[in-house]
Design a protein around this motif. Structure first.
Motif, PDB file in Angstrom:
ATOM      1  N   GLY A  98      -9.074   9.268  -8.662  1.00 56.28           N
ATOM      2  CA  GLY A  98      -9.310   8.427  -9.820  1.00 56.28           C
ATOM      3  C   GLY A  98      -8.989   6.967  -9.606  1.00 56.28           C
ATOM      4  O   GLY A  98      -9.209   6.146 -10.504  1.00 56.28           O
ATOM      5  N   GLU A  99      -8.473   6.623  -8.416  1.00 54.16           N
ATOM      6  CA  GLU A  99      -8.140   5.228  -8.128  1.00 54.16           C
ATOM      7  C   GLU A  99      -9.169   4.564  -7.230  1.00 54.16           C
ATOM      8  O   GLU A  99      -8.937   3.485  -6.689  1.00 54.16           O
ATOM      9  N   GLY A 100     -10.301   5.235  -7.024  1.00 53.20           N
ATOM     10  CA  GLY A 100     -11.328   4.725  -6.123  1.00 53.20           C
ATOM     11  C   GLY A 100     -11.820   3.351  -6.527  1.00 53.20           C
ATOM     12  O   GLY A 100     -11.946   3.032  -7.702  1.00 53.20           O
ATOM     13  N   LYS A 101     -12.099   2.543  -5.513  1.00 59.69           N
ATOM     14  CA  LYS A 101     -12.565   1.169  -5.729  1.00 59.69           C
ATOM     15  C   LYS A 101     -14.082   1.129  -5.603  1.00 59.69           C
ATOM     16  O   LYS A 101     -14.678   1.872  -4.825  1.00 59.69           O
ATOM     17  N   ALA A 148      -6.130   4.707   2.729  1.00 59.62           N
ATOM     18  CA  ALA A 148      -6.214   3.245   2.670  1.00 59.62           C
ATOM     19  C   ALA A 148      -7.578   2.763   3.133  1.00 59.62           C
ATOM     20  O   ALA A 148      -8.002   1.645   2.799  1.00 59.62           O
ATOM     21  N   LEU A 149      -8.282   3.608   3.887  1.00 58.25           N
ATOM     22  CA  LEU A 149      -9.576   3.221   4.470  1.00 58.25           C
ATOM     23  C   LEU A 149     -10.723   4.102   4.001  1.00 58.25           C
ATOM     24  O   LEU A 149     -11.879   3.843   4.325  1.00 58.25           O
ATOM     25  N   MET A 150     -10.406   5.134   3.215  1.00 55.01           N
ATOM     26  CA  MET A 150     -11.414   6.105   2.783  1.00 55.01           C
ATOM     27  C   MET A 150     -11.015   6.634   1.414  1.00 55.01           C
ATOM     28  O   MET A 150      -9.860   6.984   1.187  1.00 55.01           O
ATOM     29  N   SER A 151     -11.948   6.694   0.515  1.00 56.29           N
ATOM     30  CA  SER A 151     -11.680   7.085  -0.866  1.00 56.29           C
ATOM     31  C   SER A 151     -11.037   8.465  -0.959  1.00 56.29           C
ATOM     32  O   SER A 151     -11.490   9.431  -0.326  1.00 56.29           O
TER      33      SER A 151
END
Length: 524
Positions: free
Chosen positions: A199-202, A237-240
């Motif tokens: 749920g914190e995906g950018k 940190a590098l992948m959803s």
């Protein structure tokens, strides 16, 4: 107790700063047995100052030598420990019987700390042992920030919680922390406190691309931290995290199996067209694994080992998949990429065994970070809410048994197979550490070879870390760094996930209290 040592420098860093230009030569017989030649003599030139005779003598009666029959006369600088020298492999067994027993109950090790470090540690450990404070720490910090203002709040944090557990923010601060640890015989393992949960995906790739630059800089920082540098990496940190969960769910379906080689092909330029992912998910997977590939290759080029952290069970299968793909790219000759195994999970030993077998099939070196785990409360809560099997071991005893089973398996592999398998025993548990040290002696594993090392968190379990470092073992501290605002949320999460660990630091607190009392009373 007399101990014999053969003069074979096994770690240049252990004797850095000493001028050995005056040494002429030291030889030893390449015998099939463990017996040494009758007399081995090193002739010393300009250093060390005479009289300095190094000799190893065979017992007059011949036959298999006993430990107490060997003699060794030496005068070395006090800062040069016997751990700087090792036996040739064929003769190493003779030094095992003389290994001093480790003890983590001697508070004298805290004499290495400053007065403020002792007081700060006591205060923080006392606060961290109060569950109500830990559970509500995020709210308390938020209120404190509003009442004190940003500058005063940061000043207080840097001299308390942040100063205890974080290296700093600027390059000089981080370097100073690494230098202080090096003087204590401890190595840094830098950790960028960036991660993501469901749920914190950018939106878009910008946030992940910025994190890639941060990770590459972390590699560069780690590379100047001494011999065998290490760093930690959070895949999310590098992948959803959302994509990690989707991939993990797909991997549980036999019709949707993905091999590490398929991920490697995407890393190396092929498009991602997995049929069970949407176009957007495929594009993000492609960008993500290529970011991870660049970080892994850069770390290998810089000589830095990357320890990939495990996270929650709903995303761990995907994390293991991409980690194995990174191994396939980098671990042909040495274990540059390591995976983490959480022994509080029921399936941890099975997963470790399967990954070891996969690495064997792919002819890869394999590195393991072995932990008990930190997400117990959340994992159990999720299992209850979602109605699936509780993935956590039934009790603490089962977790300990799982940890020791995995530990023994890995130590046996290293004892038989040498440097193709590496292990960091990432534990604050004294029994596990003592068991590992004992097994290393039994299996003939050189404690400074790097095949086996130990790890604890910065600011915690220092009585274990410092004792190991002084005894010549390779020991690392996990060191987060960054601004106060960026690191505090990370520290809060770790504290809340590790409440059982925080409540179990009574021994360290007692040792610190004893050291403070000694200083106040002026005792020697």
């Amino acid at each position: 107790m007399q101990v014999a040592y053969i003069l074979t420098p096994s770690s240049p860093s252990a004797v850095r700063g000493i001028d050995f230009s005056g040494w002429l030569e030291v030889r030893h017989a390449q015998a099939s047995s463990c017996l040494l030649p009758p007399v081995l003599l090193a002739v010393i030139g300009c250093w060390p100052p005479p009289p300095c005779t190094f000799a190893v003598c065979r017992p007059s009666g011949g036959g298999e030598p006993a430990h107490n029959m060997w003699s060794f006369t030496r005068r070395l600088p006090s800062r040069l420990s016997p751990g700087a020298w090792t036996w040739p492999r064929s003769c190493r067994a003779f030094s095992h019987g003389s290994e001093p027993a480790l003890s983590f109950s001697d508070g004298k090790i805290f004499r290495l700390k400053s007065g403020w470090e002792v007081v700060r540690g006591l205060l923080i450990f006392r606060l961290c042992s109060v569950p109500t404070l830990v559970r509500n720490s995020e709210k308390l910090l938020s209120v404190s920030r509003r009442l004190l203002g940003r500058r005063l709040f940061e000043w207080g944090m840097r001299r308390s919680v942040y100063g205890q557990f974080v290296a700093g923010e600027t390059l000089p601060e981080i370097q100073d922390c690494m230098d202080r640890l090096a003087r204590l015989g401890i190595r840094p393992m830098l950790a960028v406190p960036i991660e993501e949960d469901l749920g914190e995906g950018k939106s878009g790739e910008l946030w992940y691309e910025q994190n890639e630059e941060i990770m590459l800089k972390c590699v560069d920082l780690s590379a100047v931290g001494g011999d065998r540098p290490m760093m930690q990496l959070k895949i999310t940190a590098l992948m959803s995290a959302d994509l990690c969960k989707v991939l993990s769910m797909c991997l549980s379906d036999p019709s949707h199996q993905i091999s590490p080689q398929r991920i490697v092909s995407i890393m190396e330029g092929q498009g991602s067209d997995l049929p069970f992912l949407s176009d957007q998910q495929n594009q993000h997977l492609q960008a993500s694994v290529r970011r991870l590939s660049r970080v892994g290759k850069h770390a290998k080029a810089k000589g830095v080992r990357v320890l990939v952290d495990a996270e929650y069970t709903y995303m761990n299968p995907a994390l293991s998949l991409v980690t194995m793909a990174m191994m396939a790219q980098c671990n042909q000759d040495e274990p540059w990429i390591w995976n983490t195994y959480q022994c509080y999970l029921k399936d941890s030993f099975k997963n470790l065994t399967q990954d070891l077998e996969a690495a064997e099939r792919l002819a890869l070196c394999f590195g393991v970070k072995l932990v008990r785990g930190a997400y117990m409360d959340k994992e159990r809560k999720l299992a209850k809410e979602k109605g699936y099997r509780d993935p956590i071991q039934p009790d603490w005893a089962a977790t300990n048994a799982s940890y020791q089973r995995s530990l023994d398996k890995l130590l046996d592999l290293i004892g038989r197979g040498g440097p193709r398998h590496n292990l960091i025993i990432a534990s604050h548990n004294e029994e596990s550490v003592l068991h590992a040290a004992h097994r290393m002696v039994e299996l003939g594993i050189d404690k400074i070879s790097g095949a086996v090392c130990f790890g604890q968190l910065l600011g915690m379990c220092d009585h274990v870390s410092l004792t190991l470092g002084r005894a010549g073992y390779l020991v690392y501290k996990s060191i987060p760094y960054g601004s106060v605002d960026s690191v505090l949320p990370y520290l809060v999460r770790r504290a809340q996930e590790n409440q059982s660990v925080l409540q179990g630091i009574r021994k360290e607190r007692d040792l610190l209290r004893r050291e403070l009392r000694r200083r106040l009373l002026g005792r020697g």
